[in-house]
Design an enzyme around this catalytic site. Structure first.
Site, short mmCIF file in Angstrom:
data_model
loop_
_atom_site.label_atom_id
_atom_site.label_comp_id
_atom_site.label_asym_id
_atom_site.label_seq_id
_atom_site.Cartn_x
_atom_site.Cartn_y
_atom_site.Cartn_z
N ALA A 2 -11.07 -51.76 37.76
CA ALA A 2 -10.90 -53.05 37.07
C ALA A 2 -12.19 -53.83 36.90
O ALA A 2 -12.23 -54.79 36.13
CB ALA A 2 -9.88 -53.90 37.83
N THR A 3 -13.24 -53.45 37.64
CA THR A 3 -14.52 -54.14 37.47
C THR A 3 -15.45 -53.38 36.52
O THR A 3 -16.58 -53.79 36.30
CB THR A 3 -15.22 -54.32 38.83
OG1 THR A 3 -15.44 -53.03 39.41
CG2 THR A 3 -14.38 -55.17 39.77
N ASP A 11 -16.24 -34.92 22.04
CA ASP A 11 -16.10 -36.37 22.14
C ASP A 11 -15.18 -36.95 21.07
O ASP A 11 -14.49 -37.94 21.32
CB ASP A 11 -17.49 -37.03 22.03
CG ASP A 11 -17.44 -38.51 22.30
OD1 ASP A 11 -16.90 -38.92 23.35
OD2 ASP A 11 -17.96 -39.30 21.46
N LYS A 66 -9.31 -40.84 28.17
CA LYS A 66 -10.16 -39.71 27.84
C LYS A 66 -11.52 -39.89 28.52
O LYS A 66 -11.86 -41.01 28.87
CB LYS A 66 -10.31 -39.55 26.33
CG LYS A 66 -11.06 -40.70 25.65
CD LYS A 66 -11.39 -40.39 24.22
CE LYS A 66 -12.54 -39.41 24.17
NZ LYS A 66 -13.66 -39.88 23.33
N ASP A 126 -16.67 -51.34 32.82
CA ASP A 126 -16.96 -51.83 31.47
C ASP A 126 -15.72 -51.83 30.58
O ASP A 126 -15.48 -52.78 29.84
CB ASP A 126 -18.06 -50.97 30.85
CG ASP A 126 -18.56 -51.53 29.54
OD1 ASP A 126 -19.12 -52.65 29.54
OD2 ASP A 126 -18.37 -50.87 28.50
N ALA A 144 -12.53 -52.03 31.38
CA ALA A 144 -11.60 -53.08 31.78
C ALA A 144 -12.08 -54.44 31.32
O ALA A 144 -11.29 -55.27 30.85
CB ALA A 144 -11.40 -53.06 33.30
N ARG A 145 -13.39 -54.69 31.45
CA ARG A 145 -13.94 -56.00 31.08
C ARG A 145 -13.95 -56.19 29.57
O ARG A 145 -13.70 -57.29 29.08
CB ARG A 145 -15.36 -56.14 31.63
CG ARG A 145 -15.45 -56.26 33.14
CD ARG A 145 -16.91 -56.41 33.59
NE ARG A 145 -17.50 -57.63 33.03
CZ ARG A 145 -18.36 -57.65 32.01
NH1 ARG A 145 -18.72 -56.52 31.43
NH2 ARG A 145 -18.86 -58.78 31.58
N HIS A 186 -7.23 -44.55 22.00
CA HIS A 186 -7.19 -45.87 21.36
C HIS A 186 -7.11 -45.78 19.84
O HIS A 186 -6.66 -46.71 19.19
CB HIS A 186 -8.40 -46.71 21.78
CG HIS A 186 -9.70 -46.26 21.20
ND1 HIS A 186 -10.49 -45.30 21.79
CD2 HIS A 186 -10.35 -46.64 20.09
CE1 HIS A 186 -11.57 -45.11 21.05
NE2 HIS A 186 -11.52 -45.91 20.02
N HIS A 194 -9.75 -37.57 18.78
CA HIS A 194 -9.51 -38.59 17.75
C HIS A 194 -9.19 -37.97 16.38
O HIS A 194 -8.17 -38.27 15.76
CB HIS A 194 -10.73 -39.50 17.60
CG HIS A 194 -11.03 -40.31 18.83
ND1 HIS A 194 -10.05 -40.76 19.68
CD2 HIS A 194 -12.19 -40.76 19.33
CE1 HIS A 194 -10.61 -41.45 20.66
NE2 HIS A 194 -11.90 -41.46 20.47
#
Length: 484
Positions: free
Chosen positions: A18-19, A235, A148, A21, A23-24, A178, A240
């Site tokens: 949660a800390t 990637d 992923k 990148d 999550a932020r 996403h 995707h």
């Protein structure tokens, strides 16, 4: 247009990592948007977890700063931010040890939907799943979300699936991509299956070819270590672009349920014909006026990892026999743009001789970014006297104009997280789907590694290597301009 907001059930959402990148930048700001829209129930709990030895107050300060950084000021009234932060708490957990697990179990509610979001390295998926199970934190109704990359090849993907399936059933696992949360991607199914205008034409009789482009204007600086181990194929293409191909090429499901939709997507991947090396172009960007070369960005002068790839694919079934699918993606290209172009065949008989020169033909352009929308290119008579002169016009629908900026401001993550809470797996990859995609990709990667071919260089700010243009020219076709 005003969006209909349907609140979800009371939930306890635990975010591991949660800390970090992601999550932020995405997860917590997305949840704030859903809170602001009134979709989160008043008793929702969001529990952060990471190795960082901070308390709940420190976590709230961290997320308050993230909201201030990634959400425009006019969309984050101070009182709403304060209310949202009251839903947050934090537990310091050692993913590989025993610290914090009993504390986490003690704050979860038996009546709430329990969701565990693993915003961590895939190497920790199995360990976290095991501890959630052994500490009696995960229930039969719990949901687990994994990010992923889901594997580096078929073998590693199978191992990850086995690790998760030891402790969770398939219907509890949400493998997030996403791209599938984008409004336009979701509209692909509505466009095809809710409109009689398109579905009768959606086959090789009427469609000449399909182009799928995901172009990025930036390089890999800052993440070169990861990228040089994966490349554009692993990637972007294997996940995707493969998902976009499936949504374009799939058969109509018998009903709109998660398994029915995903059954049809798996059939598309399994129907892909073997790809010859001549139908693959791999490239690496050179240095330019404002950027380093790929070699410099990954700090590996001998790298043979591609920063660009273009492929010609064939779906071996009755619907698509003879219709090629062209896929391309790359870094340091002329613009940031993602789109799907469905290019239709010319009419079988031309009644306008000598008036069709230079005509590009009918095409349905589905834009994923930066301006989500749909364009239908048609041929009409050019206005004015002087006889029959033909020209092409675009019937354009920008989703922001048609539906309102407030609807289009929603991020893919916030949509997908709410789907997890609802228990809707339609836009999430199933285990066999992931493995089928790797089973298709692995032989291609092995073939070019055996051939020992270096990716061809291309100029930054271009459309990619010249060889990719020739890939299309061999079939008498052209790529659409990137960013057109």
């Amino acid at each position: 247009m005003v969006a209909r907001v349907i609140p979800v059930e009371p939930f306890d959402l635990v975010i591991f990592g949660a800390t970090g990148d992601l999550a932020r930048r995405k997860i917590l700001p997305g949840l704030f948007h859903r809170f602001r829209a009134g979709q989160m129930p008043p008793d929702a709990k969001i529990i952060g977890s990471a190795r960082s030895d901070i308390d709940s107050a420190g976590f709230r300060e961290l997320i308050a700063a993230a909201i201030g950084e990634f959400i425009p000021e006019e969309l984050r009234p101070a009182e709403l931010v304060s209310e949202f932060l009251n839903h947050l708490s934090y537990v310091h957990i050692d993913a590989m040890g025993e610290t914090g697990w009993s504390e986490l179990r003690g704050i979860l509610r038996p009546e709430a939907v329990r969701t565990f979001y693993l915003s961590v390295s895939p190497s920790l998926f199995g360990a976290i799943a095991e501890r959630l199970s052994h500490n009696d934190i995960a229930t039969l109704e719990s949901r687990i979300v994994v990010e992923k990359p889901f594997g580096h090849d078929l073998t590693s993907a199978q191992a990850l699936n086995k690790d998760l399936l030891r402790h969770f059933d398939e219907q509890q696992i949400y493998r997030i991509d996403h791209y599938l949360g984008k409004e336009t991607v979701q509209n692909l199914m509505a466009l095809r299956f809710a409109n009689s205008l398109f579905e009768p034409l959606w086959n090789s009789t009427h469609i000449d070819h399909v182009q799928i482009t995901v172009a990025e204007s930036i390089g890999v600086a800052g993440r070169g270590g990861y990228y040089d181990q994966s490349g554009a194929m692993r990637d972007m293409v294997q996940n995707h672009l493969m998902q976009l191909l499936c949504l374009i090429a799939m058969e109509p499901p018998s009903k709109f349920t998660s398994n029915s939709v995903r059954d049809e997507k798996v059939k598309v991947i399994e129907a892909l014909e073997p790809v010859a090396l001549d139908d693959i172009v791999r490239g690496q960007y050179r240095s330019g006026r404002d950027n380093q070369s790929y070699f410099d960005d990954v700090e590996n002068a001998n790298s043979r990892t591609e920063s660009y790839i273009a492929l010609k694919l064939a779906v071996g079934n009755w619907r698509w026999a003879g219709t090629p699918f062209y896929l391309r993606t790359g870094k340091q290209l002329r613009d940031r743009a993602s789109e799907i172009a469905v290019v239709f065949k010319d009419p079988p008989h031309n009644i306008f001789p000598n008036k069709m020169e230079g005509r590009k033909g009918n095409a349905l352009i589905i834009r994923l970014q930066p301006d989500e929308g749909i364009t239908l290119r048609t041929t009409i008579k050019e206005p004015g006297p002087g006889g029959m002169r033909l020209t092409e016009v675009d019937m354009d629908m920008s989703f922001a104009d048609a539906l309102g900026d407030s609807l289009m401001s929603q991020d893919a993550y916030e949509r997908l997280i709410m789907d997890v809470i609802r228990g809707d797996q339609t836009l999430f990859m199933r285990g066999d789907e992931v493995e089928a995609a790797w089973a298709w990709a692995d032989p291609l990667i092995a073939a070019w590694e055996d051939a020992n071919q270096r990716p061809v260089p291309y100029d930054p700010g271009s459309s990619g290597p010249e060889e990719a243009l020739m890939l299309m020219h061999r079939g008498g076709r052209r790529w659409r301009p990137i960013g057109d």
